[in-house]
Write a protein that holds these residues in place. Structure first.
Motif, short mmCIF file in Angstrom:
data_model
loop_
_atom_site.label_atom_id
_atom_site.label_comp_id
_atom_site.label_asym_id
_atom_site.label_seq_id
_atom_site.Cartn_x
_atom_site.Cartn_y
_atom_site.Cartn_z
N LEU A 42 2.88 -4.70 2.54
CA LEU A 42 1.53 -4.17 2.68
C LEU A 42 0.35 -4.98 2.86
N VAL A 43 0.58 -6.39 3.18
CA VAL A 43 -0.32 -7.04 3.64
C VAL A 43 -0.17 -7.39 5.38
N ASP A 44 0.76 -6.47 5.90
CA ASP A 44 0.79 -6.56 7.49
C ASP A 44 -0.35 -6.12 8.08
N PRO A 45 -0.68 -6.80 9.08
CA PRO A 45 -2.13 -6.29 9.67
C PRO A 45 -1.98 -4.81 10.22
N VAL A 46 -0.60 -4.59 10.66
CA VAL A 46 -0.58 -3.17 11.11
C VAL A 46 -0.83 -2.09 10.19
N VAL A 47 -0.39 -2.31 8.93
CA VAL A 47 -0.94 -1.48 7.57
C VAL A 47 -2.50 -1.56 7.36
N VAL A 48 -2.74 -2.94 7.10
CA VAL A 48 -4.20 -2.81 6.77
C VAL A 48 -4.99 -2.43 7.67
N SER A 49 -5.05 -2.68 9.07
CA SER A 49 -5.84 -2.33 9.98
C SER A 49 -5.87 -0.80 10.12
N ALA A 50 -4.71 -0.19 10.22
CA ALA A 50 -4.69 1.32 10.31
C ALA A 50 -5.32 1.99 9.10
N ILE A 51 -5.33 1.49 7.94
CA ILE A 51 -5.83 2.19 6.78
C ILE A 51 -7.21 1.84 7.09
N LYS A 52 -7.84 0.67 7.13
CA LYS A 52 -9.19 0.36 7.22
C LYS A 52 -9.91 1.40 8.34
N ALA A 170 -0.48 1.01 -4.63
CA ALA A 170 -1.78 0.68 -4.35
C ALA A 170 -1.90 -0.28 -3.31
N ILE A 171 -2.56 -0.25 -2.08
CA ILE A 171 -2.73 -1.01 -1.08
C ILE A 171 -4.15 -1.81 -1.22
N THR A 172 -4.06 -2.92 -1.33
CA THR A 172 -5.40 -3.87 -1.17
C THR A 172 -5.73 -4.52 0.16
N ASP A 173 -6.80 -4.69 0.47
CA ASP A 173 -7.17 -5.48 1.54
C ASP A 173 -7.00 -7.10 1.24
N PRO A 174 -6.16 -7.56 2.02
CA PRO A 174 -5.83 -9.32 1.43
C PRO A 174 -7.33 -9.76 1.37
N ALA A 175 -8.17 -9.52 2.40
CA ALA A 175 -9.17 -10.36 2.71
C ALA A 175 -10.54 -10.20 1.72
N GLY A 177 -9.67 -8.07 -1.42
CA GLY A 177 -9.16 -7.46 -2.78
C GLY A 177 -9.43 -5.98 -3.10
N GLU A 178 -10.04 -5.24 -2.15
CA GLU A 178 -10.37 -3.94 -2.40
C GLU A 178 -9.30 -2.99 -2.16
N VAL A 179 -9.01 -2.03 -3.08
CA VAL A 179 -7.97 -0.85 -2.97
C VAL A 179 -8.34 -0.23 -1.63
N ILE A 180 -7.61 -0.16 -0.63
CA ILE A 180 -8.05 0.50 0.61
C ILE A 180 -7.30 1.99 0.58
N GLY A 181 -6.18 1.98 0.25
CA GLY A 181 -5.04 3.15 0.37
C GLY A 181 -3.89 2.84 -0.28
N ALA A 182 -2.75 3.72 -0.24
CA ALA A 182 -1.57 3.58 -0.93
C ALA A 182 -0.27 3.90 0.08
N ILE A 183 0.73 3.45 -0.48
CA ILE A 183 2.03 3.88 0.23
C ILE A 183 2.94 4.62 -0.96
N THR A 184 3.71 5.59 -0.45
CA THR A 184 4.69 6.30 -1.15
C THR A 184 5.93 6.14 -0.44
N VAL A 185 7.11 5.67 -1.16
CA VAL A 185 8.22 5.38 -0.45
C VAL A 185 9.21 5.96 -1.30
N GLY A 186 10.33 6.87 -0.64
CA GLY A 186 11.42 7.43 -1.30
C GLY A 186 12.51 6.41 -1.31
N ILE A 187 12.98 6.21 -2.65
CA ILE A 187 14.01 5.09 -2.98
C ILE A 187 15.37 5.91 -3.16
N ASN A 188 16.35 5.53 -2.56
CA ASN A 188 17.76 6.13 -2.87
C ASN A 188 18.07 5.49 -4.29
N VAL A 189 18.02 6.30 -5.21
CA VAL A 189 18.36 5.73 -6.39
C VAL A 189 20.03 5.40 -6.67
#
Length: 192
Positions: A42-52, A170-175, A177-189
């Protein structure tokens, strides 16, 4: 046989309470899996920059605009011409999420990132709708603020015959600390 009779004597209401408690047993393991395996993405630049970038591009959208985009997406899921869906699936974030899902060896069944309005930014596979802002997955992650993790109920996936739960973070901008988006992941229980 005596043990069988004792179990058979348990009232149905008590069995339902035990079953309900067991259904919640997935929350801890799913949360642990998310913290160890998903949060580092969630701190990867690909994730953060795409959301921003999407937050900036969609800053002026009102609810009518969001509804129109969602209707377009839903129509495209049944069509051969899919400009909106294809645009999202082709972006760098969707490719990143697909790679992460592939690397997870079956533990992750889906992954999609949403912006500050609940619109899809990227995803590993086509979702049924484009706007998640009216759903608990976005409201209880993005809407709950920094550090929020929402683990939904376990459901059986009919196509894979596995038990799954969606975890939303919730996904925050590491720079900032602001919440900028969210991710949903399906987990195989079943895999936990």
């Amino acid at each position: 046989m005596i043990r069988y009779l004792k179990l058979a004597a348990i009232p149905a209401a008590a069995m339902m309470m035990v079953t309900g408690a067991m259904a919640q047993d997935h929350v801890g393991p799913v949360t642990d899996y998310v913290k160890a395996n998903i949060e580092p993405w969630l701190v990867d630049p690909v994730v953060v920059s795409a959301i921003k970038e999407q937050n900036a591009a969609n800053a002026g959208l009102g609810q009518a605009d969001i509804d129109k985009l969602d209707q377009q997406w839903r129509a495209e899921t049944e069509a051969s011409d899919r400009p909106l869906i294809d645009k999202v699936l082709a972006n760098a974030l969707s490719q990143f999420l697909s790679a992460k899902q592939d690397e997870a060896g079956g533990m992750i069944t889906e992954a999609f990132v949403m912006d500050n309005k609940g619109l899809n930014v990227g995803q590993s596979a086509v979702t049924s709708d484009y706007w998640q802002g009216d759903e608990a997955k976005w409201q209880k992650s993005y809407g709950a603020g920094a550090g929020a993790i929402f683990v939904d109920e376990v459901e059986k996936d009919e196509s894979t015959q596995t038990l799954q739960s969606q975890a939303s973070i919730a996904i925050t901008d590491p720079a900032s600390g602001e919440v900028i988006g969210a991710i949903t992941v399906g987990i195989n229980v079943d895999g936990l």
